[in-house]
Design an enzyme around this catalytic site. Structure first.
Site, PDB file in Angstrom:
ATOM      1  CG  ASP A 187      11.552  11.683 -10.056  1.00 25.54           C
ATOM      2  OD1 ASP A 187      13.014  12.077 -10.116  1.00 25.54           O
ATOM      3  OD2 ASP A 187      11.054  12.842 -10.237  1.00 25.54           O
ATOM      4  CB  SER A 188      13.038   9.627 -15.449  1.00 23.09           C
ATOM      5  OG  SER A 188      11.716  10.429 -15.910  1.00 23.09           O
ATOM      6  N   GLY A 189      13.190  12.752 -13.854  1.00 20.73           N
ATOM      7  CA  GLY A 189      13.342  13.871 -14.141  1.00 20.73           C
ATOM      8  C   GLY A 189      12.327  14.329 -15.039  1.00 20.73           C
ATOM      9  N   GLY A 190      11.816  13.590 -15.779  1.00 26.61           N
ATOM     10  CA  GLY A 190      10.891  14.009 -16.759  1.00 26.61           C
ATOM     11  C   GLY A 190       9.715  15.004 -16.264  1.00 26.61           C
ATOM     12  CG  PHE A 191       6.022  15.039 -12.992  1.00 19.45           C
ATOM     13  CD1 PHE A 191       4.854  14.960 -13.766  1.00 19.45           C
ATOM     14  CD2 PHE A 191       5.974  15.599 -11.948  1.00 19.45           C
ATOM     15  CE1 PHE A 191       3.603  15.527 -13.434  1.00 19.45           C
ATOM     16  CE2 PHE A 191       4.877  16.057 -11.292  1.00 19.45           C
ATOM     17  CZ  PHE A 191       3.781  16.385 -12.083  1.00 19.45           C
TER      18      PHE A 191
ATOM     19  CG  ASP B 203       8.303   9.977 -18.124  1.00 16.37           C
ATOM     20  OD1 ASP B 203       9.038  10.179 -17.662  1.00 16.37           O
ATOM     21  OD2 ASP B 203       6.890   9.825 -18.018  1.00 16.37           O
TER      22      ASP B 203
ATOM     23  CD  GLN C  55       3.538   9.430 -19.549  1.00 16.36           C
ATOM     24  OE1 GLN C  55       2.304  10.265 -19.613  1.00 16.36           O
ATOM     25  NE2 GLN C  55       4.445   9.630 -18.635  1.00 16.36           N
TER      26      GLN C  55
ATOM     27  CG  ASP D 225       5.368   9.261  -5.882  1.00  9.92           C
ATOM     28  OD1 ASP D 225       4.946   8.678  -6.893  1.00  9.92           O
ATOM     29  OD2 ASP D 225       5.654  10.456  -6.101  1.00  9.92           O
TER      30      ASP D 225
ATOM     31  CB  CYS E 266      -3.291   8.805  15.298  1.00 11.47           C
ATOM     32  SG  CYS E 266      -1.818   8.597  14.528  1.00 11.47           S
TER      33      CYS E 266
ATOM     34  CB  CYS F 154       1.839   8.733  15.233  1.00 10.07           C
ATOM     35  SG  CYS F 154       1.343  10.359  15.518  1.00 10.07           S
TER      36      CYS F 154
ATOM     37  CB  CYS G 116      -1.596  11.081  17.956  1.00  9.05           C
ATOM     38  SG  CYS G 116      -1.825  11.763  16.371  1.00  9.05           S
TER      39      CYS G 116
ATOM     40  CG  HIS H  73      -0.648  12.928  12.543  1.00  9.04           C
ATOM     41  ND1 HIS H  73      -1.287  11.889  13.095  1.00  9.04           N
ATOM     42  CD2 HIS H  73      -1.556  13.500  11.470  1.00  9.04           C
ATOM     43  CE1 HIS H  73      -2.265  11.543  12.687  1.00  9.04           C
ATOM     44  NE2 HIS H  73      -2.616  12.412  11.651  1.00  9.04           N
TER      45      HIS H  73
HETATM   46 ZN    ZN Z   1      -0.908  10.745  14.932  1.00 13.26          ZN
END
Ligand code: ZN
Length: 393
Positions: free
Chosen positions: A91-95, A145, A219, A296, A334, A336, A339, A365
């Site tokens: 990211d740009s760092g702005g947030f 931004d 924006q 994200d 699940c 994974c 699990c 998980h």
């Molecule tokens: Zn899982």
């Protein structure tokens, strides 16, 4: 060639395809886990690869403060530094400047702020934010931004949107002049004779002639007309992809959805669209169906560290005493590695005992659940495209 985006199938407004970056392909729509400080907290990179993660997000603000851009740059860039051979977005760092700094001062030039670590003074400008992101060397980087606060008056939203547009043009100008400086651009890492860790991992040579891709950010606050104007004027400046920023800043969820839906109408269909900072499993499915390609959020990883699991049966707060003798897997649906192996009782015990392993297993998980969710979304878009009568729309 900085970035290619190939759409494979459309169903309704949703699409599935591939982003081809300098460090590999990314199937879209994609959820990008957040590795703020060049680390997805608690999970080693080989495991992230095994989970099928194709792109990670790093935070420029945090990496700029620690370990510093120059350090990462001297070590060959973020991929090599963190031993991650696949794609990265910064990211740009702005947030972060917006969300972590009450004392920030915004001017035409940029944003002056104090480090949350040691109080030292810094200035981010479109040029310095580009310089930092070129030095870090992610595959996709973001224009600098201003994230407009919520709520805000219309005049304030407009003034902030105009500033972001001027900063977008400055970001692009600086990037075009300096993009050759990316650490992996045509650089041959000469054998120095010294033993190096992972000589291949994180150091896969990008395609010849490949470069970073700079995305623009729309924006305009919570105003539909300003969002339209911001989208059109950002597209006029011209970027290989577009993000929708300034959402998930405290507004009601219905408003987020409305703004996303109306903004998408003004973004070119052939370019990737990135919705920043969302969301829950339900939300990422919904936004993918609206036509978002990239998302994200810290939610799956941060919630995991607080003992909150996302499952096919809803949220499970594993810290609760009711799970103390529960032999079921965290999510019976699940597949994974967590699990398949561990019980709720064991995870509850780890959490209650403050074991480091609790954070690791919960994070693995939750990330698996998010990735499986997006796999299912991509599959349903492909199916819908092949058999339109199956589409729920
Ligand atoms: Zn899982």
């Amino acid at each position: 060639m900085s970035l290619q985006f190939e759409i494979e199938a459309n169903t309704g407004k949703a699409r599935t395809g591939r982003l081809i970056t300098a460090h590999g392909e990314v199937e879209t729509p994609v959820f990008m886990p957040v590795g703020t400080l060049a680390s997805v907290k608690g999970v080693p990179q080989d495991l992230l690869e095994e989970l099928g993660i194709q792109i990670l997000l790093g935070n420029t603000y945090h990496l700029y403060l620690r370990p510093g851009v120059q350090t990462v740059q001297q070590l060959g860039g973020l991929h090599r530094f963190m031993a991650w051979p696949r794609a990265i977005l910064t990211d740009s760092g702005g947030f972060q400047v917006f969300s972590l700094n009450d004392l920030r001062k915004v001017s035409e030039e940029g944003v002056a702020f104090r480090s949350h670590l040691d109080g030292s003074s810094h200035l981010f400008t479109p040029e310095s934010a580009m310089s930092a992101q070129i030095g870090l060397g992610a595959d996709i980087i973001m224009a600098f931004d201003e994230c407009t606060e919520y709520p805000a008056e219309r005049a304030r939203m407009q003034q902030s949107m105009e500033l972001t547009l001027r900063w977008a043009a400055r970001s692009k100008r600086y990037f075009e002049q300096h993009k050759e400086e990316v650490p992996w651009s045509g650089v041959r890492h000469a054998a120095s004779g010294a033993r190096q860790c992972n000589p291949t991992v994180g150091n896969r040579r990008p395609e010849a002639g490949s470069s970073q891709a700079l995305f623009g950010i729309v924006q305009g606050g919570m105003d539909h007309a300003l969002r339209k104007e911001s989208a059109e004027r950002t597209v006029e400046i011209g970027f290989p992809g577009y993000a929708i920023g300034g959402l998930s800043v405290g507004e009601p969820r219905d408003m987020t959805r409305d703004i996303v839906e109306s903004t998408l109408e003004h973004l070119p269909a052939e370019k990737p669209r990135y919705l920043m900072g969302v969301g829950t499993p339900e939300e990422i499915v919904e936004y993918a169906h609206l036509g978002i390609d990239m998302m994200d959020c810290v939610l799956p990883t941060r919630a995991a560290r607080h003992g909150l699991l996302f499952t096919s049966e809803g949220k499970v707060s594993i810290k609760q005493a009711r799970y103390a003798a529960d032999e079921q897997p965290p999510d019976p649906n699940c597949g994974c590695r967590v699990c398949r192996r561990y019980s709720r009782a064991y995870l509850r015990h780890l959490y209650a005992s403050n074991e480091v392993l609790a954070q690791v297993l919960n994070t693995v998980h939750n990330l698996s659940f998010y990735l499986d969710t997006m796999r299912a979304v991509r599959h349903s878009i492909r199916l819908g495209a092949k058999a339109p009568f199956l589409s729920s729309e």
